[in-house]
Design a protein around this motif. Structure first.
Motif, PDB file in Angstrom:
ATOM      1  N   ALA A 133     -21.170  -0.900   3.362  1.00 34.41           N
ATOM      2  CA  ALA A 133     -21.076  -2.282   2.877  1.00 34.41           C
ATOM      3  C   ALA A 133     -19.636  -2.689   2.566  1.00 34.41           C
ATOM      4  CB  ALA A 133     -21.947  -2.449   1.629  1.00 34.41           C
ATOM      5  N   LEU A 134     -18.807  -1.747   2.086  1.00 32.05           N
ATOM      6  CA  LEU A 134     -17.461  -2.106   1.640  1.00 32.05           C
ATOM      7  C   LEU A 134     -16.603  -2.739   2.742  1.00 32.05           C
ATOM      8  CD1 LEU A 134     -16.609   0.818  -0.816  1.00 32.05           C
ATOM      9  CD2 LEU A 134     -16.769  -1.620  -1.366  1.00 32.05           C
ATOM     10  N   PRO A 135     -16.445  -2.113   3.928  1.00 36.38           N
ATOM     11  CA  PRO A 135     -15.630  -2.787   4.948  1.00 36.38           C
ATOM     12  C   PRO A 135     -16.248  -4.090   5.450  1.00 36.38           C
ATOM     13  CG  PRO A 135     -16.552  -0.722   5.786  1.00 36.38           C
ATOM     14  CD  PRO A 135     -16.823  -0.758   4.336  1.00 36.38           C
ATOM     15  N   ILE A 136     -17.591  -4.175   5.457  1.00 35.84           N
ATOM     16  CA  ILE A 136     -18.239  -5.419   5.877  1.00 35.84           C
ATOM     17  C   ILE A 136     -17.898  -6.539   4.898  1.00 35.84           C
ATOM     18  CG2 ILE A 136     -20.477  -6.557   6.198  1.00 35.84           C
ATOM     19  CD1 ILE A 136     -21.564  -3.852   7.175  1.00 35.84           C
ATOM     20  N   LEU A 137     -17.995  -6.247   3.606  1.00 40.60           N
ATOM     21  CA  LEU A 137     -17.670  -7.256   2.590  1.00 40.60           C
ATOM     22  C   LEU A 137     -16.201  -7.649   2.630  1.00 40.60           C
ATOM     23  CD1 LEU A 137     -19.736  -5.780  -0.379  1.00 40.60           C
ATOM     24  CD2 LEU A 137     -20.140  -7.993   0.727  1.00 40.60           C
ATOM     25  N   LEU A 138     -15.320  -6.660   2.836  1.00 44.84           N
ATOM     26  CA  LEU A 138     -13.891  -6.972   2.904  1.00 44.84           C
ATOM     27  C   LEU A 138     -13.575  -7.810   4.143  1.00 44.84           C
ATOM     28  CD1 LEU A 138     -11.214  -6.644   1.493  1.00 44.84           C
ATOM     29  CD2 LEU A 138     -10.867  -4.482   2.708  1.00 44.84           C
ATOM     30  N   ALA A 196     -15.671  -9.955   5.497  1.00 45.10           N
ATOM     31  CA  ALA A 196     -16.135 -11.302   5.152  1.00 45.10           C
ATOM     32  C   ALA A 196     -15.131 -11.998   4.241  1.00 45.10           C
ATOM     33  CB  ALA A 196     -17.508 -11.218   4.480  1.00 45.10           C
ATOM     34  N   ALA A 197     -14.552 -11.260   3.294  1.00 40.89           N
ATOM     35  CA  ALA A 197     -13.552 -11.842   2.405  1.00 40.89           C
ATOM     36  C   ALA A 197     -12.323 -12.300   3.185  1.00 40.89           C
ATOM     37  CB  ALA A 197     -13.164 -10.837   1.325  1.00 40.89           C
ATOM     38  N   ALA A 198     -11.922 -11.517   4.185  1.00 39.00           N
ATOM     39  CA  ALA A 198     -10.777 -11.904   5.022  1.00 39.00           C
ATOM     40  C   ALA A 198     -11.063 -13.207   5.751  1.00 39.00           C
ATOM     41  CB  ALA A 198     -10.465 -10.787   6.019  1.00 39.00           C
ATOM     42  N   ALA A 199     -12.305 -13.357   6.246  1.00 42.57           N
ATOM     43  CA  ALA A 199     -12.678 -14.597   6.933  1.00 42.57           C
ATOM     44  C   ALA A 199     -12.632 -15.784   5.969  1.00 42.57           C
ATOM     45  CB  ALA A 199     -14.076 -14.453   7.533  1.00 42.57           C
ATOM     46  N   VAL A 200     -13.105 -15.585   4.743  1.00 43.33           N
ATOM     47  CA  VAL A 200     -13.082 -16.662   3.747  1.00 43.33           C
ATOM     48  C   VAL A 200     -11.647 -17.055   3.432  1.00 43.33           C
ATOM     49  CG1 VAL A 200     -13.633 -17.251   1.354  1.00 43.33           C
ATOM     50  CG2 VAL A 200     -15.299 -16.016   2.742  1.00 43.33           C
ATOM     51  N   MET A 201     -10.781 -16.049   3.247  1.00 37.55           N
ATOM     52  CA  MET A 201      -9.375 -16.330   2.937  1.00 37.55           C
ATOM     53  C   MET A 201      -8.692 -17.077   4.075  1.00 37.55           C
ATOM     54  SD  MET A 201      -7.923 -12.940   0.984  1.00 37.55           S
ATOM     55  CE  MET A 201      -8.927 -11.656   1.724  1.00 37.55           C
ATOM     56  N   ALA A 202      -9.099 -16.821   5.297  1.00 39.63           N
ATOM     57  CA  ALA A 202      -8.403 -17.397   6.445  1.00 39.63           C
ATOM     58  C   ALA A 202      -8.897 -18.798   6.799  1.00 39.63           C
ATOM     59  CB  ALA A 202      -8.564 -16.476   7.656  1.00 39.63           C
ATOM     60  N   GLY A 246       0.678 -11.060   5.234  1.00 37.29           N
ATOM     61  CA  GLY A 246      -0.292 -11.965   4.623  1.00 37.29           C
ATOM     62  C   GLY A 246      -1.593 -11.273   4.266  1.00 37.29           C
ATOM     63  N   LEU A 247      -2.400 -11.952   3.448  1.00 32.41           N
ATOM     64  CA  LEU A 247      -3.620 -11.338   2.921  1.00 32.41           C
ATOM     65  C   LEU A 247      -4.721 -11.145   3.966  1.00 32.41           C
ATOM     66  CD1 LEU A 247      -4.004 -12.916  -0.644  1.00 32.41           C
ATOM     67  CD2 LEU A 247      -2.848 -10.809   0.058  1.00 32.41           C
ATOM     68  N   PRO A 248      -5.085 -12.152   4.769  1.00 32.32           N
ATOM     69  CA  PRO A 248      -6.144 -11.900   5.755  1.00 32.32           C
ATOM     70  C   PRO A 248      -5.801 -10.774   6.751  1.00 32.32           C
ATOM     71  CG  PRO A 248      -5.841 -14.254   5.456  1.00 32.32           C
ATOM     72  CD  PRO A 248      -4.713 -13.587   4.741  1.00 32.32           C
ATOM     73  N   PRO A 249      -4.556 -10.727   7.286  1.00 36.03           N
ATOM     74  CA  PRO A 249      -4.248  -9.620   8.199  1.00 36.03           C
ATOM     75  C   PRO A 249      -4.295  -8.246   7.540  1.00 36.03           C
ATOM     76  CG  PRO A 249      -2.711 -11.425   8.537  1.00 36.03           C
ATOM     77  CD  PRO A 249      -3.474 -11.744   7.304  1.00 36.03           C
ATOM     78  N   ILE A 250      -3.779  -8.119   6.293  1.00 32.33           N
ATOM     79  CA  ILE A 250      -3.816  -6.796   5.657  1.00 32.33           C
ATOM     80  C   ILE A 250      -5.250  -6.413   5.315  1.00 32.33           C
ATOM     81  CG2 ILE A 250      -3.485  -7.574   3.270  1.00 32.33           C
ATOM     82  CD1 ILE A 250      -2.231  -4.331   4.927  1.00 32.33           C
ATOM     83  N   ALA A 251      -6.074  -7.409   5.012  1.00 31.87           N
ATOM     84  CA  ALA A 251      -7.491  -7.108   4.786  1.00 31.87           C
ATOM     85  C   ALA A 251      -8.110  -6.517   6.047  1.00 31.87           C
ATOM     86  CB  ALA A 251      -8.243  -8.365   4.356  1.00 31.87           C
ATOM     87  N   LEU A 252      -7.734  -7.040   7.210  1.00 26.04           N
ATOM     88  CA  LEU A 252      -8.261  -6.512   8.472  1.00 26.04           C
ATOM     89  C   LEU A 252      -7.775  -5.083   8.721  1.00 26.04           C
ATOM     90  CD1 LEU A 252      -7.937  -9.623  10.826  1.00 26.04           C
ATOM     91  CD2 LEU A 252     -10.000  -8.732   9.713  1.00 26.04           C
ATOM     92  N   VAL A 253      -6.513  -4.806   8.386  1.00 26.33           N
ATOM     93  CA  VAL A 253      -5.995  -3.437   8.526  1.00 26.33           C
ATOM     94  C   VAL A 253      -6.795  -2.481   7.647  1.00 26.33           C
ATOM     95  CG1 VAL A 253      -4.006  -1.937   8.116  1.00 26.33           C
ATOM     96  CG2 VAL A 253      -3.669  -4.197   9.150  1.00 26.33           C
ATOM     97  N   LEU A 254      -7.053  -2.886   6.414  1.00 27.56           N
ATOM     98  CA  LEU A 254      -7.812  -2.046   5.487  1.00 27.56           C
ATOM     99  C   LEU A 254      -9.265  -1.908   5.931  1.00 27.56           C
ATOM    100  CD1 LEU A 254      -6.308  -3.396   2.139  1.00 27.56           C
ATOM    101  CD2 LEU A 254      -5.883  -1.154   3.172  1.00 27.56           C
ATOM    102  N   VAL A 255      -9.815  -2.972   6.510  1.00 22.09           N
ATOM    103  CA  VAL A 255     -11.176  -2.889   7.069  1.00 22.09           C
ATOM    104  C   VAL A 255     -11.238  -1.822   8.155  1.00 22.09           C
ATOM    105  CG1 VAL A 255     -12.851  -4.103   8.530  1.00 22.09           C
ATOM    106  CG2 VAL A 255     -11.941  -5.217   6.482  1.00 22.09           C
ATOM    107  N   GLY A 256     -10.213  -1.806   9.020  1.00 17.10           N
ATOM    108  CA  GLY A 256     -10.181  -0.800  10.084  1.00 17.10           C
ATOM    109  C   GLY A 256     -10.172   0.617   9.537  1.00 17.10           C
ATOM    110  N   LEU A 257      -9.353   0.855   8.517  1.00 16.49           N
ATOM    111  CA  LEU A 257      -9.327   2.174   7.887  1.00 16.49           C
ATOM    112  C   LEU A 257     -10.677   2.504   7.242  1.00 16.49           C
ATOM    113  CD1 LEU A 257      -5.844   2.359   6.110  1.00 16.49           C
ATOM    114  CD2 LEU A 257      -6.628   3.738   8.037  1.00 16.49           C
TER     115      LEU A 257
END
Length: 411
Positions: free
Chosen positions: A288-293, A295-301, A373-384
């Motif tokens: 659930a954690l990467p899925i939620l993160l 979704a948060a990146a999409a909201v921020m963007a 920026g925040l949405p791109p770093i969120a995507l990097v963290l999602v990948g990890l």
């Protein structure tokens, strides 16, 4: 859940943990004020270096001190760590240079890296019943979450009547009370492990992790938790004040939503684990954690600012619930895959390995986040996070398949 506090030894140990946590939280706030007095506008650099030293101490010192102190009784180890922390807190008001802070922080966090895994390794012996132990884990999770909420409020209240130097005095008292409570405990008898070579003691925890498929899977979940926690801890203030242009109190509100989600799950976990396997709960949270993160990146963007705030508050709450679903039951795996002899080493290995993940994700979330920026770093963290969750799922699936094969051969 509160019933477990009827056990006198555990009640004293839990009280010692809570008091030490509050002391550490207040100390962190006082340290920030001290850094500003010494470095002014460069206080952020001083605190950044201090927090990096903290993580390095957590990663490197925990297995080292466990190996050095392996044959000592647990009680004097815990008391000694508390007294060292009290001594460091007592020294901080006399600091005049930034490098003094660095040395004292290393000593303080080295003592914490000794205290925490030793404390965690004692609890399974104090509470041998798995149901009681699970309730104790939930209480411990609640204590960590409440500390993050109460320490700033306590410090703010104290600062209205005293200067920040007096906060150090209160912290000293807290660590001393923690030591007294530990002394008052009656620990169960734990046999001293046989003498072995230092290298064997140093690597005992890591070898136990590698030998157990359950603990290998836990390493993947450590990475998942570190990705989302780094995003929350490092970038919530940037998101609220920089991205959404909201006032400072909303930073606390958003972090509070995250903590509330974590506490909610900690409250329900004991009942949940009566019917659901702990690995299932943990893996669900880890997925659930990467899925939620994401979704948060999409909201921020993409969402408009008017709608972002409520949605992000809900997502931070859900991130807290998923994080707690991973962390609260995790010690059950450590207990199940260790013995009284190697348990301190196993808990120290978990302490070290989990914080090693933060050494990766905190700089990523902070430095790279500021650059891209925040949405791109969120995507990097999602990948990890996805990599960590996949590693755990595949490791535990292999373990389950092997168990089924063994059962079929036995029949």
């Amino acid at each position: 859940m509160i019933d477990v506090l009827r056990h006198p030894t555990y009640a004293k140990l839990f009280s010692a943990q809570v008091i030490a946590l509050l002391g550490t939280g207040v100390l962190t706030i006082a340290l920030g004020l001290l850094a500003f007095d010494i470095a002014g506008g460069d206080a952020g650099i001083v605190l950044g270096v201090a927090m990096s030293i903290k993580m390095i101490a957590y990663v490197a010192v925990a297995p080292l001190t466990t190996a050095v102190l392996a044959r000592l009784p647990r009680k004097p180890v815990l008391v000694g760590a508390d007294l060292i922390r009290a001594g460091v807190a007592m020294s901080l008001p006399f600091v005049t240079e930034a490098w003094h802070i660095y040395v004292l922080i290393f000593l303080l966090q080295s003592a914490s890296a000794t205290f925490t895994p030793t404390f965690q390794a004692v609890i399974p012996s104090v509470l041998p019943d798995e149901g009681e132990y699970t309730r104790a884990l939930s209480l411990s999770r609640l204590a960590y979450d409440l500390e993050s909420l109460l320490s700033p409020m306590l410090a703010a209240a104290l600062l209205t009547v005293v200067g920040y130097h007096q906060l150090f005095v209160g912290t000293v008292a807290g660590f001393c009370v923690s030591a007294v409570l530990v002394i008052a405990c009656r620990f169960p008898h734990i046999e001293t492990p046989p003498p072995t070579r230092f290298l064997d003691r140093l690597t005992r925890g890591a070898r136990a992790f590698w030998a157990s498929t359950e603990l290998r899977g836990l390493m993947g979940l450590n990475l998942v938790v570190a990705t989302t926690t780094a995003m929350v801890i490092v970038n919530t203030v940037v998101l609220v004040q920089g991205h959404l242009d909201r006032p400072q109190p909303d930073v606390a509100l958003m972090l509070g939503a995250y903590g509330a989600g974590s506490m909610l799950v900690a409250l329900v976990v004991p009942k949940l684990l009566d019917t659901v396997a702990d690995r299932g709960v943990m893996l669900t949270g880890g997925i659930a954690l990467p899925i939620l993160l994401l979704a948060a990146a999409a909201v921020m963007a993409w969402m408009e600012h008017t709608g972002q705030w409520t949605v992000l508050l809900i997502m931070w709450f859900l991130l807290g619930t998923a994080t707690s679903a991973v962390l609260t039951p995790s010690a059950r795996l450590l207990r199940r895959n260790s013995s009284a002899h190697n348990r301190p080493a196993v808990f120290a290995a978990q302490f070290s390995l989990s914080h090693a993940c933060f050494l990766i994700t905190y700089p990523l979330a902070g430095i790279l986040g500021a650059a891209i920026g925040l949405p791109p770093i969120a995507l990097v963290l999602v990948g990890l996070g996805i990599l960590g969750a996949l590693f755990t799922a595949l490791t535990w699936r292999t373990s389950a398949d092997s168990s089924k094969t063994a059962e079929q051969r036995g029949s």
